[in-house]
Design a protein around this motif. Structure first.
Motif, PDB file in Angstrom:
ATOM      1  N   VAL A  25       0.842  -1.201   0.000  1.00 46.83           N
ATOM      2  CA  VAL A  25       0.000   0.000   0.000  1.00 46.83           C
ATOM      3  C   VAL A  25       0.875   1.248   0.000  1.00 46.83           C
ATOM      4  CG1 VAL A  25      -1.697   1.346   1.305  1.00 46.83           C
ATOM      5  CG2 VAL A  25      -1.967  -1.130   1.091  1.00 46.83           C
ATOM      6  N   ILE A  26       1.888   1.255   0.824  1.00 47.71           N
ATOM      7  CA  ILE A  26       2.787   2.412   0.887  1.00 47.71           C
ATOM      8  C   ILE A  26       3.495   2.604  -0.451  1.00 47.71           C
ATOM      9  CG2 ILE A  26       4.910   3.271   1.962  1.00 47.71           C
ATOM     10  CD1 ILE A  26       3.772   2.064   4.626  1.00 47.71           C
ATOM     11  N   SER A  27       3.951   1.521  -1.047  1.00 47.69           N
ATOM     12  CA  SER A  27       4.600   1.598  -2.357  1.00 47.69           C
ATOM     13  C   SER A  27       3.640   2.143  -3.414  1.00 47.69           C
ATOM     14  CB  SER A  27       5.108   0.213  -2.752  1.00 47.69           C
ATOM     15  OG  SER A  27       5.617   0.223  -4.047  1.00 47.69           O
ATOM     16  N   LYS A  31       3.472   5.806  -5.825  1.00 46.87           N
ATOM     17  CA  LYS A  31       3.190   5.931  -7.264  1.00 46.87           C
ATOM     18  C   LYS A  31       2.058   6.930  -7.508  1.00 46.87           C
ATOM     19  CE  LYS A  31       4.048   1.062  -8.185  1.00 46.87           C
ATOM     20  NZ  LYS A  31       3.389  -0.174  -8.639  1.00 46.87           N
ATOM     21  N   ILE A  32       0.984   6.770  -6.743  1.00 46.31           N
ATOM     22  CA  ILE A  32      -0.194   7.621  -6.923  1.00 46.31           C
ATOM     23  C   ILE A  32       0.137   9.076  -6.613  1.00 46.31           C
ATOM     24  CG2 ILE A  32      -2.502   8.124  -6.023  1.00 46.31           C
ATOM     25  CD1 ILE A  32      -2.692   5.011  -5.490  1.00 46.31           C
ATOM     26  N   LEU A 117     -11.245   2.669  -2.887  1.00 47.81           N
ATOM     27  CA  LEU A 117     -11.552   3.604  -1.799  1.00 47.81           C
ATOM     28  C   LEU A 117     -10.353   4.489  -1.468  1.00 47.81           C
ATOM     29  CD1 LEU A 117     -13.590   1.254   0.571  1.00 47.81           C
ATOM     30  CD2 LEU A 117     -14.477   2.964  -1.046  1.00 47.81           C
ATOM     31  N   LEU A 118      -9.169   3.901  -1.443  1.00 44.46           N
ATOM     32  CA  LEU A 118      -7.963   4.674  -1.133  1.00 44.46           C
ATOM     33  C   LEU A 118      -7.745   5.781  -2.163  1.00 44.46           C
ATOM     34  CD1 LEU A 118      -5.406   5.121   0.584  1.00 44.46           C
ATOM     35  CD2 LEU A 118      -4.271   3.427  -0.886  1.00 44.46           C
ATOM     36  N   VAL A 119      -7.826   5.430  -3.430  1.00 48.20           N
ATOM     37  CA  VAL A 119      -7.640   6.421  -4.497  1.00 48.20           C
ATOM     38  C   VAL A 119      -8.715   7.496  -4.410  1.00 48.20           C
ATOM     39  CG1 VAL A 119      -7.807   6.739  -7.006  1.00 48.20           C
ATOM     40  CG2 VAL A 119      -6.348   4.930  -6.061  1.00 48.20           C
ATOM     41  N   LEU A 150      -2.178   2.723 -12.425  1.00 50.39           N
ATOM     42  CA  LEU A 150      -0.822   2.716 -11.864  1.00 50.39           C
ATOM     43  C   LEU A 150      -0.651   1.584 -10.855  1.00 50.39           C
ATOM     44  CD1 LEU A 150      -0.251   6.503 -11.114  1.00 50.39           C
ATOM     45  CD2 LEU A 150       0.906   5.148 -12.857  1.00 50.39           C
ATOM     46  N   VAL A 151      -1.672   1.382 -10.041  1.00 54.54           N
ATOM     47  CA  VAL A 151      -1.616   0.358  -8.989  1.00 54.54           C
ATOM     48  C   VAL A 151      -1.613  -1.039  -9.589  1.00 54.54           C
ATOM     49  CG1 VAL A 151      -2.902  -0.667  -7.062  1.00 54.54           C
ATOM     50  CG2 VAL A 151      -2.691   1.826  -7.238  1.00 54.54           C
TER      51      VAL A 151
END
Length: 154
Positions: A25-27, A31-32, A117-119, A150-151
């Motif tokens: 997730v951190i990686s 990117k995001i 949800l994160l994005v 990207l993810v």
């Protein structure tokens, strides 16, 4: 795209969720955030909290006056014109219970729903809004798709 951006992601899992791990997730956040951040920024900080529905309802009531759970909340601190090139983006809070329910209802995996949800939360922290008008909603959806690409790029 800001490839030289330093990204600091704070991870706090209060949900006891064993299927979402902090390192990827951190990686992916890096990117995001590098994709979304303007070139002038040198450093960007984001806090991510995974919670259960009960804690989400508490946070939602305390911060927004709405005594109910929800899937994701964003608390932006971002400024488009900061006085220095260091920025705290804000917080993203995700209810993992609701995330699991939605993944099952939609028919895709938990990881897919989590990143959706994160994005969504990250974009709100950058000022994107899908509730103002159709044009903004379409732009936010386009940005969500680009970030998710990207993810999940192979």
């Amino acid at each position: 795209m800001n490839p030289s951006l330093s990204v600091f992601t704070h991870w706090n899992d209060e949900s006891n969720q064993s299927e979402i791990f902090s390192d990827p997730v951190i990686s992916n956040c890096e990117k995001i955030l590098r994709f979304l951040a303007p070139e002038f920024l040198h450093s960007l900080e984001l806090s991510i909290y995974l919670v259960n529905d009960s804690l989400m309802a508490e946070i939602n009531e305390e911060r927004r006056g709405k005594p109910a759970t929800t899937d994701v909340l964003s608390f932006p601190l971002y400024s488009e014109h900061p006085p220095i090139p260091v920025q705290i983006l804000g917080e993203v809070v995700i209810s993992m219970e609701t995330c699991k329910k939605q993944a099952m209802e939609i028919g895709h995996g938990l990881v897919d729903e989590f990143y959706r949800l994160l994005v969504h939360g990250i974009l709100h922290n950058f000022g994107y809004d899908h509730e103002t008008n159709e044009e903004d909603a379409l732009l936010m959806r386009k940005m969500e798709d680009e970030c998710l690409d990207l993810v999940f790029a192979t």
